[in-house]
Design an enzyme around this catalytic site. Structure first.
Site, PDB file in Angstrom:
ATOM      1  N   SER A 122       0.825  -1.204   0.000  1.00  7.96           N
ATOM      2  CA  SER A 122       0.000   0.000   0.000  1.00  7.96           C
ATOM      3  C   SER A 122       0.865   1.263   0.000  1.00  7.96           C
ATOM      4  CB  SER A 122      -0.972  -0.046   1.191  1.00  7.96           C
ATOM      5  OG  SER A 122      -2.024   0.872   1.023  1.00  7.96           O
ATOM      6  N   ASP A 130      -5.623  -3.591  -2.755  1.00  8.89           N
ATOM      7  CA  ASP A 130      -4.618  -3.272  -1.742  1.00  8.89           C
ATOM      8  C   ASP A 130      -3.996  -4.518  -1.098  1.00  8.89           C
ATOM      9  OD1 ASP A 130      -3.504  -2.403   0.894  1.00  8.89           O
ATOM     10  OD2 ASP A 130      -4.331  -0.474   0.300  1.00  8.89           O
TER      11      ASP A 130
END
Length: 282
Positions: A60, A173
């Protein structure tokens, strides 16, 4: 677990001797949205102490900072963060109604023009990013091809950014499966892993003691924090780092991207507590 200095046996002139060598250092940058700007401070402090990793990987926002670092653009990126305000943030948003609130095209184009416009193989050091396959829930390691594409897939937080289509799979993600990807660093050849976990002080029960109701933002933010904390603890129990750095950035909100100066300072400070151990081991 601490990794002691490596040793090699060398034969020369009929004599056998043992020499020490520096282990291959991997830097792992965990996920945490706006708290991730602390990674910049951590990297600055490590380099100021003469500790430079041989490879970097992240999840991320850790993948985002990691790709900028691998590209050699960290100083320029830090200056951008220090000048960031809410107006700058809104200028990078491109809203849509399907798949996620943001397409991410403005953000990616901005990064391509100002920081990174090359393949992973062309970066200044080995780089990897973690994403999650939306079809299977499997962890996906992105270590080749477009560096921007790898970073974009890793930051595709569900409901916020649209998923990324990669080899006929939709990716989101990486924090859903591996918030602090020590396992990836080991797979990339790291012999000594320095990991940065942004999730250690996320939950503060006292902050809700006197409240009778909560806003949608508070509910969403704390729910995400719980998820990140629990997953990180589970993964790190099985894949521990040699040294863990834990910036105390729990007070920085999930969407507080304008608080870069503050987060960077916290990141720099967090290195001081582990620096004696790092320097003695390396």
């Amino acid at each position: 677990m601490f990794f002691l200095k490596n040793h090699e046996t060398v034969a020369s002139g009929g004599k056998i001797s043992t020499i020490s060598r520096k282990p291959k250092i991997g830097l792992v940058l965990g996920g945490g949205a706006a708290r991730g700007w602390a990674h910049v401070g951590v990297i600055k402090a490590l380099e100021a102490a003469g500790i430079r990793p041989d490879l970097v990987c992240g999840t991320s926002v850790g993948a985002l900072v990691g790709v900028v670092y691998a590209a050699g653009e960290l100083n320029k990126f830090e200056q951008w963060l220090m000048d960031m305000n809410m107006r700058n943030i809104f200028s990078l948003l491109d809203l849509r109604l399907k798949g996620g609130m943001l397409k991410g095209e403005k953000l990616i184009e901005f990064f391509r023009q100002h920081f990174v416009d090359r393949s992973v193989e062309e970066l200044g050091m080995p780089y990897g990013a973690v994403a999650t396959c939306l079809h299977t829930g499997m962890e996906v390691w992105l270590r080749s091809g477009s560096a921007i594409h790898a970073m974009r897939a890793s930051i595709a937080f569900p409901g916020l950014f649209t998923p990324v289509l990669h080899e006929q799979r939709f990716l989101v993600d990486g924090g859903l499966v591996n918030p602090v990807p020590v396992s990836l660093a080991r797979a990339m050849g790291a012999e000594f892993v320095i990991a940065v976990d942004l999730n250690t002080d996320l939950l503060e029960p006292w902050a809700y003691a006197d409240k009778e109701t909560l806003s949608v933002r508070e509910v969403l933010s704390n729910s995400i924090n719980i998820m990140q904390l629990r997953i990180a603890r589970a993964r790190l129990a099985g894949d521990p780092a040699d040294v863990m750095i834990t910036p105390k950035v729990g007070h920085v909100g999930f969407f507080d991207f304008h608080r870069g100066v503050e987060a960077i300072a916290v990141g720099e400070k967090s290195v001081s507590s582990v620096l004696p151990s790092l320097q003695s081991l390396l």
